[in-house]
Design a protein around this motif. Sequence first.
Motif, PDB file in Angstrom:
ATOM      1  N   ARG A  55      -1.365  -8.269  16.649  1.00 50.54           N
ATOM      2  CA  ARG A  55      -1.824  -9.545  17.199  1.00 50.54           C
ATOM      3  C   ARG A  55      -1.573 -10.716  16.252  1.00 50.54           C
ATOM      4  NH1 ARG A  55      -4.521  -5.910  19.190  1.00 50.54           N
ATOM      5  NH2 ARG A  55      -6.358  -5.637  17.974  1.00 50.54           N
ATOM      6  N   GLY A  56      -0.350 -10.769  15.722  1.00 55.93           N
ATOM      7  CA  GLY A  56       0.057 -11.884  14.876  1.00 55.93           C
ATOM      8  C   GLY A  56      -0.272 -11.734  13.406  1.00 55.93           C
ATOM      9  N   ASN A  57      -0.915 -10.645  13.014  1.00 55.58           N
ATOM     10  CA  ASN A  57      -1.240 -10.410  11.607  1.00 55.58           C
ATOM     11  C   ASN A  57      -0.425  -9.251  11.055  1.00 55.58           C
ATOM     12  OD1 ASN A  57      -3.361 -12.379  11.373  1.00 55.58           O
ATOM     13  ND2 ASN A  57      -4.614 -11.010  12.620  1.00 55.58           N
ATOM     14  N   ALA A  58       0.035  -9.402   9.816  1.00 58.30           N
ATOM     15  CA  ALA A  58       0.761  -8.331   9.142  1.00 58.30           C
ATOM     16  C   ALA A  58      -0.255  -7.333   8.585  1.00 58.30           C
ATOM     17  CB  ALA A  58       1.608  -8.903   8.009  1.00 58.30           C
ATOM     18  N   VAL A  59      -0.179  -6.078   9.053  1.00 64.73           N
ATOM     19  CA  VAL A  59      -1.099  -5.037   8.622  1.00 64.73           C
ATOM     20  C   VAL A  59      -0.296  -3.967   7.876  1.00 64.73           C
ATOM     21  CG1 VAL A  59      -2.698  -3.238   9.396  1.00 64.73           C
ATOM     22  CG2 VAL A  59      -2.689  -5.470  10.534  1.00 64.73           C
ATOM     23  N   PRO A  60      -0.653  -3.682   6.610  1.00 63.93           N
ATOM     24  CA  PRO A  60       0.051  -2.654   5.838  1.00 63.93           C
ATOM     25  C   PRO A  60      -0.132  -1.270   6.457  1.00 63.93           C
ATOM     26  CG  PRO A  60      -1.386  -3.976   4.435  1.00 63.93           C
ATOM     27  CD  PRO A  60      -1.710  -4.321   5.846  1.00 63.93           C
ATOM     28  N   VAL A  61       0.923  -0.446   6.374  1.00 62.49           N
ATOM     29  CA  VAL A  61       0.888   0.905   6.934  1.00 62.49           C
ATOM     30  C   VAL A  61       1.210   1.918   5.834  1.00 62.49           C
ATOM     31  CG1 VAL A  61       1.923   2.486   8.604  1.00 62.49           C
ATOM     32  CG2 VAL A  61       1.569   0.086   9.209  1.00 62.49           C
ATOM     33  N   VAL A  62       0.341   2.919   5.714  1.00 61.88           N
ATOM     34  CA  VAL A  62       0.509   4.005   4.751  1.00 61.88           C
ATOM     35  C   VAL A  62       0.879   5.267   5.514  1.00 61.88           C
ATOM     36  CG1 VAL A  62      -0.712   5.481   3.110  1.00 61.88           C
ATOM     37  CG2 VAL A  62      -1.129   3.033   3.111  1.00 61.88           C
ATOM     38  N   ASP A  63       1.906   5.958   5.053  1.00 62.10           N
ATOM     39  CA  ASP A  63       2.281   7.260   5.602  1.00 62.10           C
ATOM     40  C   ASP A  63       1.346   8.282   4.956  1.00 62.10           C
ATOM     41  OD1 ASP A  63       3.476   9.818   5.989  1.00 62.10           O
ATOM     42  OD2 ASP A  63       5.446   8.887   6.221  1.00 62.10           O
ATOM     43  N   LEU A  64       0.353   8.761   5.707  1.00 65.71           N
ATOM     44  CA  LEU A  64      -0.639   9.662   5.136  1.00 65.71           C
ATOM     45  C   LEU A  64      -0.034  10.980   4.661  1.00 65.71           C
ATOM     46  CD1 LEU A  64      -3.798   9.190   7.384  1.00 65.71           C
ATOM     47  CD2 LEU A  64      -3.389   8.341   5.076  1.00 65.71           C
ATOM     48  N   ARG A  65       0.972  11.476   5.370  1.00 73.95           N
ATOM     49  CA  ARG A  65       1.596  12.721   4.916  1.00 73.95           C
ATOM     50  C   ARG A  65       2.194  12.537   3.527  1.00 73.95           C
ATOM     51  NH1 ARG A  65       5.196  15.885   9.225  1.00 73.95           N
ATOM     52  NH2 ARG A  65       5.388  17.205   7.404  1.00 73.95           N
ATOM     53  N   MET A  66       2.904  11.434   3.307  1.00 70.24           N
ATOM     54  CA  MET A  66       3.506  11.184   1.998  1.00 70.24           C
ATOM     55  C   MET A  66       2.425  10.950   0.949  1.00 70.24           C
ATOM     56  SD  MET A  66       6.870   8.956   2.869  1.00 70.24           S
ATOM     57  CE  MET A  66       7.578   9.133   1.249  1.00 70.24           C
ATOM     58  N   LYS A  67       1.391  10.222   1.305  1.00 62.23           N
ATOM     59  CA  LYS A  67       0.285   9.945   0.374  1.00 62.23           C
ATOM     60  C   LYS A  67      -0.340  11.242  -0.116  1.00 62.23           C
ATOM     61  CE  LYS A  67      -3.245   7.246  -1.144  1.00 62.23           C
ATOM     62  NZ  LYS A  67      -3.182   6.895  -2.511  1.00 62.23           N
TER      63      LYS A  67
END
Length: 183
Positions: A55-67
């Motif tokens: 909705r117009g905001n940049a939200v960081p995404v973490v790959d949980l499998r890699m984490k």
Amino acid sequence: MAQDAQFGSQRFLTLTLGEELFAIDIFSVREILDYTDITRIPQTPEYMRGVVNVRGNAVPVVDLRMKFGLGRVERTLNTRIVIVEIKKDDTLSVMGALADSVKEVLELETDRIDPPPRMGAAVRADFIRGIGKHGDRFLLVLDVDKVFSSDEIQDLSRLADTDAEAKPVPQPAETVSDEEFFR
């Protein structure tokens, strides 16, 4: 967790990472998105997949499998991005957790969630709040505030928040007459 748990139940969103089943407190979940294009941010850890537009905001995404050292989440029809709210001090941040699939919301009796087993000093498992049982499978209950507590994740979240707030205001283009243009 079982020793200090109050009587009652708690609701969790379950998701899969590889063959493993994980759970997140439903009150931490803001929404669930289908997989969408993720914009990579240079010079971030490999498990930081980038940012998505929510909705117009940049939200960081973490790959949980890699984490968690389980490989990389590959895009399928079931791949989801779980948008969670995390608290650090008095700050509320929003992060995306990339998962192979989201299964269901289930209710677990709090006294049936055992504390995580001790693995020794070399194994970091502080992000696991407890272990429950669902059917014949174990369910790893995550503490989202600790999963997303590292400084680099917090820094990326602030970067996305700042980027969303500091968008430049578009300036109108200067009008040039045809005569001036062709000089």
